[in-house]
Design an enzyme around this catalytic site. Structure first.
Site, PDB file in Angstrom:
ATOM      1  CG  MET A  84       0.915  -9.067   3.710  1.00  0.00           C
ATOM      2  SD  MET A  84       1.752  -7.797   2.260  1.00  0.00           S
ATOM      3  CE  MET A  84       1.849  -6.117   3.241  1.00  0.00           C
ATOM      4  CG  HIS A 103       5.518  -2.847  -3.880  1.00  0.00           C
ATOM      5  ND1 HIS A 103       5.208  -3.036  -2.217  1.00  0.00           N
ATOM      6  CD2 HIS A 103       5.926  -2.030  -3.736  1.00  0.00           C
ATOM      7  CE1 HIS A 103       6.041  -2.382  -0.792  1.00  0.00           C
ATOM      8  NE2 HIS A 103       6.355  -1.233  -2.470  1.00  0.00           N
TER       9      HIS A 103
HETATM   10  C1  GAR Z   1      -2.194  -4.597  -2.521  1.00  0.00           C
HETATM   11  O1  GAR Z   1      -2.327  -2.671  -1.982  1.00  0.00           O
HETATM   12  C2  GAR Z   1      -0.854  -4.650  -2.625  1.00  0.00           C
HETATM   13  O2  GAR Z   1       0.086  -3.935  -3.514  1.00  0.00           O
HETATM   14  C3  GAR Z   1       0.162  -4.680  -1.805  1.00  0.00           C
HETATM   15  O3  GAR Z   1      -1.199  -5.257  -0.438  1.00  0.00           O
HETATM   16  C4  GAR Z   1      -2.531  -5.163  -0.973  1.00  0.00           C
HETATM   17  C5  GAR Z   1      -3.458  -5.865  -0.428  1.00  0.00           C
HETATM   18  O4  GAR Z   1      -4.879  -5.840  -0.457  1.00  0.00           O
HETATM   19  N1  GAR Z   1       0.833  -5.417  -1.266  1.00  0.00           N
HETATM   20  C6  GAR Z   1       2.269  -5.334  -0.568  1.00  0.00           C
HETATM   21  O5  GAR Z   1       2.119  -4.169  -0.456  1.00  0.00           O
HETATM   22  C7  GAR Z   1       3.696  -5.922  -1.240  1.00  0.00           C
HETATM   23  N2  GAR Z   1       4.805  -5.653  -0.700  1.00  0.00           N
HETATM   24  P1  GAR Z   1      -5.905  -6.322  -1.726  1.00  0.00           P
HETATM   25  O6  GAR Z   1      -5.876  -7.642  -0.674  1.00  0.00           O
HETATM   26  O7  GAR Z   1      -7.457  -5.922  -1.527  1.00  0.00           O
HETATM   27  O8  GAR Z   1      -5.711  -7.350  -2.940  1.00  0.00           O
END
Ligand code: GAR
Length: 188
Positions: A84, A103
């Site tokens: 992030m 994303h």
């Molecule tokens: C995922 O859904 C990813 O696409 C999102 O964070 C989540 C992480 O989940 N990323 C964003 O929103 C980037 N802009 P995880 O830690 O369980 O893989």
């Protein structure tokens, strides 16, 4: 030769786990020492590293430490998976064209930190998942591959979110394979 990958994550790490089960992951990097991804890494036997921005003089020094780590491990491809932090110029210029991001929306719609919720609140009939190259913008880099995810009439935010994540778990391994990362135990 297969590309060597590192995964960057700030949170739960469910995408990391899907990748680590399918591909050899050289290491996980997290900017958050409490992130659950580090527990997953430990369980899966994947080395992990954490640096916090607050322990460095500035973001240049912070990212230089990350670049040194990547260089030491001769990483070919950085896979952001819920990382992030915005990738700054120090990391980007050293690894330009070697950083991809997942994303949870069908870009260019709903960029930013709340792609799933934003699409849900906007009442879209469908959203999706995108994997793209990372550039200096927020979720603006060249798109590699996308998957559509419809919003079903009986969806709640939770069921919608679950199906978005399922699409992520399908898409990320497909894209890594297409970029020349060999699966674990794949024939030589
Ligand atoms: C995922 O859904 C990813 O696409 C999102 O964070 C989540 C992480 O989940 N990323 C964003 O929103 C980037 N802009 P995880 O830690 O369980 O893989």
């Amino acid at each position: 030769m297969s590309k060597k990958i590192a995964v960057f994550a700030s949170g739960s790490g469910s995408n990391f786990q899907v990748l680590a089960e399918a591909f050899p992951v050289e290491f996980v990097f997290s900017d958050k020492p409490q992130a659950y991804v580090l527990e997953r890494a430990n369980r899966l036997g994947v080395p992990s590293f954490t640096f916090e921005l607050k322990d460095f003089d500035n973001k240049v020094a912070y990212e230089q430490a990350i670049v040194d780590l990547l260089d030491q491990h001769q990483i070919d491809l950085i896979c952001l998976a819920g990382y992030m932090k915005i990738v700054g110029p120090t990391l980007l210029s050293a690894y330009e064209g070697k950083i991809i991001n997942i994303h949870p929306a069908y870009l260019p719609a709903f960029p930013g930190a709340h792609g799933i919720e934003d699409a849900w609140k906007a009442g879209v009939a469908e959203s999706g998942v995108t994997i793209h190259w990372v550039d200096a913008g927020v979720d603006t880099g060249q798109i590699i591959k996308q998957l559509r995810v419809p919003r079903l009439t009986d969806d709640t935010l939770e069921t919608f979110e679950t199906r978005i994540h399922e699409a992520e778990y399908q898409l990320y391994p497909e894209v890594l394979e297409s970029l020349g990362v060999d699966r674990k135990n794949s024939p030589l």
